[in-house]
Write a protein that holds these residues in place. Sequence first.
Motif, PDB file in Angstrom:
ATOM      1  N   ILE A   6       6.900  -4.031  11.135  1.00 28.30           N
ATOM      2  CA  ILE A   6       6.598  -4.906  10.013  1.00 28.30           C
ATOM      3  C   ILE A   6       6.679  -6.354  10.488  1.00 28.30           C
ATOM      4  N   LYS A   7       5.644  -7.116  10.181  1.00 23.08           N
ATOM      5  CA  LYS A   7       5.621  -8.529  10.559  1.00 23.08           C
ATOM      6  C   LYS A   7       6.519  -9.308   9.608  1.00 23.08           C
ATOM      7  N   VAL A   8       7.258 -10.265  10.152  1.00 18.95           N
ATOM      8  CA  VAL A   8       8.186 -11.050   9.339  1.00 18.95           C
ATOM      9  C   VAL A   8       8.141 -12.513   9.750  1.00 18.95           C
ATOM     10  N   LYS A   9       8.248 -13.381   8.756  1.00 23.76           N
ATOM     11  CA  LYS A   9       8.379 -14.826   8.984  1.00 23.76           C
ATOM     12  C   LYS A   9       9.678 -15.237   8.314  1.00 23.76           C
ATOM     13  N   SER A  54       4.885  -8.721   6.018  1.00 21.35           N
ATOM     14  CA  SER A  54       3.562  -8.097   5.952  1.00 21.35           C
ATOM     15  C   SER A  54       3.731  -6.643   6.377  1.00 21.35           C
ATOM     16  N   MET A  55       3.546  -5.730   5.420  1.00 27.39           N
ATOM     17  CA  MET A  55       3.702  -4.297   5.679  1.00 27.39           C
ATOM     18  C   MET A  55       2.345  -3.624   5.695  1.00 27.39           C
ATOM     19  N   PRO A  56       2.228  -2.509   6.424  1.00 27.85           N
ATOM     20  CA  PRO A  56       0.985  -1.741   6.369  1.00 27.85           C
ATOM     21  C   PRO A  56       0.791  -1.111   4.993  1.00 27.85           C
ATOM     22  N   ASN A  57      -0.462  -0.811   4.645  1.00 24.65           N
ATOM     23  CA  ASN A  57      -0.729  -0.064   3.416  1.00 24.65           C
ATOM     24  C   ASN A  57       0.050   1.240   3.455  1.00 24.65           C
ATOM     25  N   GLY A  58       0.511   1.679   2.285  1.00 27.68           N
ATOM     26  CA  GLY A  58       1.281   2.911   2.208  1.00 27.68           C
ATOM     27  C   GLY A  58       2.779   2.690   2.303  1.00 27.68           C
ATOM     28  N   TYR A  59       3.202   1.425   2.425  1.00 32.69           N
ATOM     29  CA  TYR A  59       4.623   1.090   2.475  1.00 32.69           C
ATOM     30  C   TYR A  59       4.958   0.097   1.376  1.00 32.69           C
ATOM     31  N   GLU A  60       6.201   0.100   0.955  1.00 32.65           N
ATOM     32  CA  GLU A  60       6.723  -0.887   0.010  1.00 32.65           C
ATOM     33  C   GLU A  60       8.129  -1.258   0.453  1.00 32.65           C
ATOM     34  N   ASP A  85       5.152  -5.163  -2.887  1.00 33.82           N
ATOM     35  CA  ASP A  85       3.967  -4.400  -2.509  1.00 33.82           C
ATOM     36  C   ASP A  85       3.465  -4.818  -1.131  1.00 33.82           C
ATOM     37  N   SER A  86       2.708  -3.921  -0.510  1.00 35.55           N
ATOM     38  CA  SER A  86       2.236  -4.166   0.857  1.00 35.55           C
ATOM     39  C   SER A  86       1.269  -5.342   0.953  1.00 35.55           C
ATOM     40  N   GLN A 114      19.943  -5.724  -0.870  1.00 35.08           N
ATOM     41  CA  GLN A 114      19.500  -4.893   0.246  1.00 35.08           C
ATOM     42  C   GLN A 114      18.002  -4.626   0.111  1.00 35.08           C
ATOM     43  N   MET A 115      17.342  -4.499   1.245  1.00 35.55           N
ATOM     44  CA  MET A 115      15.935  -4.172   1.263  1.00 35.55           C
ATOM     45  C   MET A 115      15.747  -2.844   1.986  1.00 35.55           C
ATOM     46  N   VAL A 116      15.089  -1.904   1.304  1.00 31.48           N
ATOM     47  CA  VAL A 116      14.789  -0.594   1.873  1.00 31.48           C
ATOM     48  C   VAL A 116      13.272  -0.477   1.965  1.00 31.48           C
ATOM     49  N   ILE A 117      12.775  -0.097   3.137  1.00 23.12           N
ATOM     50  CA  ILE A 117      11.340   0.098   3.331  1.00 23.12           C
ATOM     51  C   ILE A 117      11.032   1.575   3.109  1.00 23.12           C
ATOM     52  N   SER A 118      10.043   1.846   2.249  1.00 22.45           N
ATOM     53  CA  SER A 118       9.709   3.233   1.904  1.00 22.45           C
ATOM     54  C   SER A 118       8.211   3.462   1.984  1.00 22.45           C
ATOM     55  N   LYS A 119       7.847   4.686   2.378  1.00 24.21           N
ATOM     56  CA  LYS A 119       6.466   5.135   2.303  1.00 24.21           C
ATOM     57  C   LYS A 119       6.201   5.608   0.885  1.00 24.21           C
TER      58      LYS A 119
END
Length: 146
Positions: A6-9, A54-60, A85-86, A114-119
């Motif tokens: 996942i891209k991060v700034k 910036s997440m790929p489609n299909g992730y939140e 949203d992605s 907390q941040m959790v990344i999910s498909k």
Amino acid sequence: METCKIKVKNMSKYPLPKYQTKGSSGMDLYANISNPLVIKPLERKLIPTGIYISMPNGYEAQIRARSGLSFKYGITIANGIGTIDSDYRGEIKIILINFGEKNYILHPGERIAQMVISKYVRIYWEKVDELDNTQRGQGGLGHSGI
């Protein structure tokens, strides 16, 4: 275990969100504020993190409360669980609410959520006249005995 890039700034002076232990599913987000901030009882505040992703489609990204803040002070996420949203490219901001009885002083760099990344999957509706039968049926709101 599956991984995802996942891209991060990071526009804050605080660390990137990171897992605190090997078994953690959530990464801590920090309050990107310059001065201490008072959150009065039943007051909501929008807290910047300085993090953009910036997440790929299909992730939140799901934003969740930190249990220690909730239990000790009554500080939690006002919208329950926030969803990033992605296709969102703005700054991640956290809506905190104080359900405690005393003012809470939020300090710069404090871990606030907390941040959790999910498909996830996208669905399509199939209109039907009847649904399939199950043992539970339409029983709800305590129907299982709990």
